[in-house]
Design a protein around this motif. Structure first.
Motif, PDB file in Angstrom:
ATOM      1  N   UNK A   1       0.848  -1.191   0.000  1.00  0.00           N
ATOM      2  CA  UNK A   1       0.000   0.000   0.000  1.00  0.00           C
ATOM      3  C   UNK A   1       0.886   1.245   0.000  1.00  0.00           C
ATOM      4  N   UNK A   2       0.594   2.186  -0.862  1.00  0.00           N
ATOM      5  CA  UNK A   2       1.423   3.367  -0.999  1.00  0.00           C
ATOM      6  C   UNK A   2       1.150   4.350   0.134  1.00  0.00           C
ATOM      7  N   UNK A   3       2.093   5.282   0.309  1.00  0.00           N
ATOM      8  CA  UNK A   3       1.948   6.312   1.336  1.00  0.00           C
ATOM      9  C   UNK A   3       0.733   7.193   1.058  1.00  0.00           C
ATOM     10  N   UNK A   4       0.451   7.426  -0.217  1.00  0.00           N
ATOM     11  CA  UNK A   4      -0.699   8.245  -0.576  1.00  0.00           C
ATOM     12  C   UNK A   4      -1.995   7.603  -0.115  1.00  0.00           C
ATOM     13  N   UNK A   5      -2.130   6.295  -0.334  1.00  0.00           N
ATOM     14  CA  UNK A   5      -3.336   5.595   0.105  1.00  0.00           C
ATOM     15  C   UNK A   5      -3.449   5.594   1.627  1.00  0.00           C
ATOM     16  N   UNK A   6      -2.321   5.441   2.308  1.00  0.00           N
ATOM     17  CA  UNK A   6      -2.350   5.475   3.766  1.00  0.00           C
ATOM     18  C   UNK A   6      -2.916   6.804   4.270  1.00  0.00           C
ATOM     19  N   UNK A   7      -2.459   7.891   3.690  1.00  0.00           N
ATOM     20  CA  UNK A   7      -2.952   9.200   4.118  1.00  0.00           C
ATOM     21  C   UNK A   7      -4.453   9.332   3.889  1.00  0.00           C
ATOM     22  N   UNK A   8      -4.941   8.874   2.733  1.00  0.00           N
ATOM     23  CA  UNK A   8      -6.369   8.970   2.443  1.00  0.00           C
ATOM     24  C   UNK A   8      -7.197   8.097   3.378  1.00  0.00           C
ATOM     25  N   UNK A   9      -6.709   6.898   3.669  1.00  0.00           N
ATOM     26  CA  UNK A   9      -7.458   6.008   4.577  1.00  0.00           C
ATOM     27  C   UNK A   9      -7.506   6.580   5.987  1.00  0.00           C
ATOM     28  N   UNK A  56      -3.269  -1.300  11.954  1.00  0.00           N
ATOM     29  CA  UNK A  56      -2.409  -1.872  10.918  1.00  0.00           C
ATOM     30  C   UNK A  56      -1.849  -0.792   9.997  1.00  0.00           C
ATOM     31  N   UNK A  57      -2.671   0.251   9.763  1.00  0.00           N
ATOM     32  CA  UNK A  57      -2.184   1.333   8.912  1.00  0.00           C
ATOM     33  C   UNK A  57      -1.067   2.104   9.602  1.00  0.00           C
ATOM     34  N   UNK A  58      -1.236   2.370  10.904  1.00  0.00           N
ATOM     35  CA  UNK A  58      -0.182   3.057  11.647  1.00  0.00           C
ATOM     36  C   UNK A  58       1.097   2.216  11.702  1.00  0.00           C
ATOM     37  N   UNK A  59       0.923   0.914  11.841  1.00  0.00           N
ATOM     38  CA  UNK A  59       2.084   0.035  11.871  1.00  0.00           C
ATOM     39  C   UNK A  59       2.832   0.078  10.539  1.00  0.00           C
ATOM     40  N   UNK A  60       2.067   0.064   9.468  1.00  0.00           N
ATOM     41  CA  UNK A  60       2.685   0.138   8.149  1.00  0.00           C
ATOM     42  C   UNK A  60       3.366   1.493   7.935  1.00  0.00           C
ATOM     43  N   UNK A  62       4.635   3.411  10.295  1.00  0.00           N
ATOM     44  CA  UNK A  62       5.864   3.398  11.078  1.00  0.00           C
ATOM     45  C   UNK A  62       6.961   2.612  10.376  1.00  0.00           C
ATOM     46  N   UNK A  63       6.568   1.496   9.737  1.00  0.00           N
ATOM     47  CA  UNK A  63       7.548   0.726   8.979  1.00  0.00           C
ATOM     48  C   UNK A  63       8.132   1.531   7.823  1.00  0.00           C
ATOM     49  N   UNK A  64       7.276   2.279   7.148  1.00  0.00           N
ATOM     50  CA  UNK A  64       7.747   3.114   6.048  1.00  0.00           C
ATOM     51  C   UNK A  64       8.690   4.207   6.550  1.00  0.00           C
ATOM     52  N   UNK A  65       8.375   4.782   7.712  1.00  0.00           N
ATOM     53  CA  UNK A  65       9.238   5.808   8.281  1.00  0.00           C
ATOM     54  C   UNK A  65      10.596   5.232   8.681  1.00  0.00           C
ATOM     55  N   UNK A  69      14.244   6.287   7.221  1.00  0.00           N
ATOM     56  CA  UNK A  69      15.394   6.653   8.042  1.00  0.00           C
ATOM     57  C   UNK A  69      16.620   5.825   7.668  1.00  0.00           C
ATOM     58  N   UNK A  70      16.433   4.523   7.415  1.00  0.00           N
ATOM     59  CA  UNK A  70      17.549   3.683   7.003  1.00  0.00           C
ATOM     60  C   UNK A  70      18.121   4.138   5.667  1.00  0.00           C
ATOM     61  N   UNK A  71      17.228   4.522   4.750  1.00  0.00           N
ATOM     62  CA  UNK A  71      17.704   5.035   3.465  1.00  0.00           C
ATOM     63  C   UNK A  71      18.480   6.328   3.635  1.00  0.00           C
ATOM     64  N   UNK A  72      18.032   7.181   4.555  1.00  0.00           N
ATOM     65  CA  UNK A  72      18.743   8.429   4.795  1.00  0.00           C
ATOM     66  C   UNK A  72      20.125   8.160   5.374  1.00  0.00           C
ATOM     67  N   UNK A  73      20.222   7.169   6.285  1.00  0.00           N
ATOM     68  CA  UNK A  73      21.525   6.814   6.847  1.00  0.00           C
ATOM     69  C   UNK A  73      22.450   6.284   5.756  1.00  0.00           C
TER      70      UNK A  73
END
Length: 285
Positions: A1-9, A56-60, A62-65, A69-73
Motif C-alpha cells: 500500500x502506498x503512502x498516498x493511500x495510507x494518508x487517504x485512509x 495496521x495502517x499506523x504500523x505500516x 511506522x515501517x515506512x518511516x 530513516x535507514x535510506x537516509x543513513x
C-alpha cells in the motif's frame, strides 16, 4: 500500500465510521438508546472502531518511516564516501606515480650530481603529496559553508584553504547577492570553485587567478540566472584529456553542476591559461 493511500485512509476512516454510527443509531437504535446516551457513546464507539481499523495502517506507516530513516543513513554514508573519493582524486595518485618514476630514476643515476638532483625532485614530490593529504583531511573535517555565511567570507575561506593567498595573486569580483542562490546551490557552487582552485594550484603553473560572478538577465521563467568564472594565467588545459579516465576532480565538478541543472565548461584561452565557466539559474523569486 502506498503512502498516498495510507494518508487517504487515515483521513476517511473516522469520517466513514461516524457516518455509519449515526445512520445505524437513528435507523435502528433510537427505541433502545436515548439521544443523550447515543451522543455519549458516539465518540467512544468511533474511537474504538477507528483505532482497531487504523492500527495496521499506523504500523505500516511506522515501517515506512523506519525504512526512510535507514535510506537516509545509507545516503549519508554514500555521500561521505563520495566526498572522500573527491578528495582522493587523481592529484594524489599522479604524485605517487611520479614518485615511483623518480625512485627508478635514482637507481639509474650515473653521477652523484644526477642522484642529488633526483633526490631533490623526490623531496619536492613527497612534500606535494603531504600537502595534498593534509588538504584532503582538512576538507573532510571542515563542514560545508553555512547557508547564512557571507559570499565573500566563504570565498576567502576557500582561497585560504587552497593556500593561494601566499603564492598566487587572487582577485575576486563577486556581484552575487547572498540571497541569490539557495543554501544547497551555494554549497555546490563553492565546492566547484574549491575544486577549480585545487586544480590550478596543482597543474596550472599560474601566478594569478580571477574569480568573477554576476547576475544575468532574467530568462522570463521566474528565475534569476548567474554566471561564475574562474580564470588563471597558467599553461592551459588539453580539453580532449579532460574526459579521460582518472580525471576524477573534473568529473565531480561536472556531476555537481549537472545535478543542479547548471552548465559547466572548461576551456583554454588563446593567450594562455584556463577558464572554468558555470552558468545556471538561481531560486525563484
Amino acid at each position: 500500500m502506498s503512502y498516498k493511500w495510507l494518508k487517504w485512509l487515515i483521513l476517511w476512516i473516522p469520517t466513514i465510521v461516524i457516518g455509519v454510527w449515526e445512520y445505524v443509531r437513528h435507523a435502528f437504535l433510537l427505541p433502545y438508546i436515548s439521544m443523550d446516551l447515543g451522543n455519549l457513546l458516539a465518540p467512544v464507539f468511533v474511537f474504538s472502531v477507528t483505532l482497531t481499523l487504523l492500527r495496521s495502517l499506523f504500523k505500516k506507516l511506522e515501517g515506512m518511516q523506519n525504512s526512510l530513516k535507514q535510506q537516509e543513513v545509507m545516503k549519508a554514508a554514500f555521500e561521505e564516501r563520495e566526498q572522500l573519493a573527491r578528495e582522493l582524486h587523481d592529484g594524489i595518485s599522479q604524485s605517487l606515480f611520479m614518485l615511483s618514476v623518480k625512485l627508478n630514476k635514482l637507481d639509474k643515476a650515473a653521477t652523484p650530481d644526477d642522484a642529488a638532483r633526483t633526490m631533490e625532485e623526490i623531496r619536492n614530490t613527497v612534500r606535494h603529496v603531504h600537502e595534498d593529504v593534509r588538504q584532503s583531511i582538512g576538507n573532510l573535517q571542515t563542514p560545508p559553508a553555512a547557508p547564512d555565511t557571507n559570499w565573500l567570507q566563504s570565498l576567502h575561506n576557500v582561497i585560504g584553504e587552497m593556500g593561494l593567498a601566499s603564492g598566487i595573486r587572487t582577485e575576486v569580483d563577486w556581484q552575487l547577492q547572498d540571497g541569490m542562490l539557495t543554501a544547497k546551490e551555494k554549497i555546490e557552487l563553492l565546492a566547484i570553485i574549491r575544486e577549480s582552485l585545487m586544480n590550478i594550484r596543482k597543474h596550472a603553473e599560474a601566478d594569478a587567478v580571477t574569480i568573477k560572478a554576476e547576475a544575468v538577465t532574467d530568462r522570463g521563467d521566474g528565475k534569476h540566472c548567474f554566471h561564475c568564472s574562474i580564470e588563471d594565467n597558467g599553461v592551459g588545459v588539453d580539453e580532449q584529456k579532460l574526459e579521460k579516465k582518472g580525471k576524477y576532480g573534473v568529473k565531480m565538478m561536472l556531476e555537481r553542476a549537472h545535478s543542479m541543472g547548471w552548465a559547466l565548461q572548461i576551456t583554454s584561452k588563446e593567450s594562455g591559461g584556463t577558464v572554468v565557466n558555470i552558468c545556471g539559474g538561481g531560486k525563484k523569486r
